[in-house]
Design an enzyme around this catalytic site. Sequence first.
Site, short mmCIF file in Angstrom:
data_model
loop_
_atom_site.label_atom_id
_atom_site.label_comp_id
_atom_site.label_asym_id
_atom_site.label_seq_id
_atom_site.Cartn_x
_atom_site.Cartn_y
_atom_site.Cartn_z
N ASP A 8 58.62 44.21 19.70
CA ASP A 8 59.37 45.43 19.42
C ASP A 8 59.97 45.94 20.73
OD1 ASP A 8 58.45 45.10 16.89
OD2 ASP A 8 57.27 46.94 16.80
N ASP A 129 60.72 48.84 4.36
CA ASP A 129 59.77 49.68 5.08
C ASP A 129 59.42 50.87 4.19
OD1 ASP A 129 60.25 47.97 7.26
OD2 ASP A 129 61.99 49.18 7.85
#
Length: 240
Positions: A8, A129
């Site tokens: 990330d 998500d």
Amino acid sequence: MILYPAIDLKDGNCVRLYKGEMEQATVFNDNPAAQAMAFVEAGCEWLHLVDLNGAFAGEPVNGAAVDAILAQTKVPAQLGGGIRDMATIERWLNKGLARVILGTVAVENPDLVREAARAFPGQVAIGLDARNGMVATRGWAEETDIEVTALARQFEDAGVAALIYTDINRDGAMQGPNVEATAALAHAVSIPVIASGGVSSLDDLRALKATGAPLNGAISGRALYDGAIDLKEALDLLKA
């Protein structure tokens, strides 16, 4: 099942967030390309990259870090975060990405997802998500009233390569993935599902395998950096 180590990217660094909160970022490596190489040298066959700044900005921000990773590694990589138009999709795939992940546009512009999946077969994934089963967009900052499975089913005939299902409340929390919801999604659709969010131990990987759901793989980040998951053991487990 494939193990996808997560890289990330925030402000050029390799970080992990806690439950998707940008202000709760822990920097694990200031050289993302070196981190990617470490994963590859350990035997990983895919990389999962996320441009966190891009997810909020709506356009790529950590492009230099992604370019460096692509230049140094030879395994396929998938990238999400801020990819919201065809030009950006084309640019990333032309640079050597194996797969782009479209999240926000799957809600806001589903026709673009379909167009991209037709234009680039096998190279477009959808990031689903969710908080409490409902899809969140724009870097997880905006919540919708769209249920995960309902959104996924809209793309059954689109030629999408994979669905990446993240339970936001589990992400970075080291509390285990939402095994039940992940398995339910995999059983509900024909698109391959990748588990994400909270995968923090070998037992979590065993639990995902034990569901019998047709899961393509699992993404793990913080647990790999913290050493809670031994990478070689995890790879052996998922290949067995």
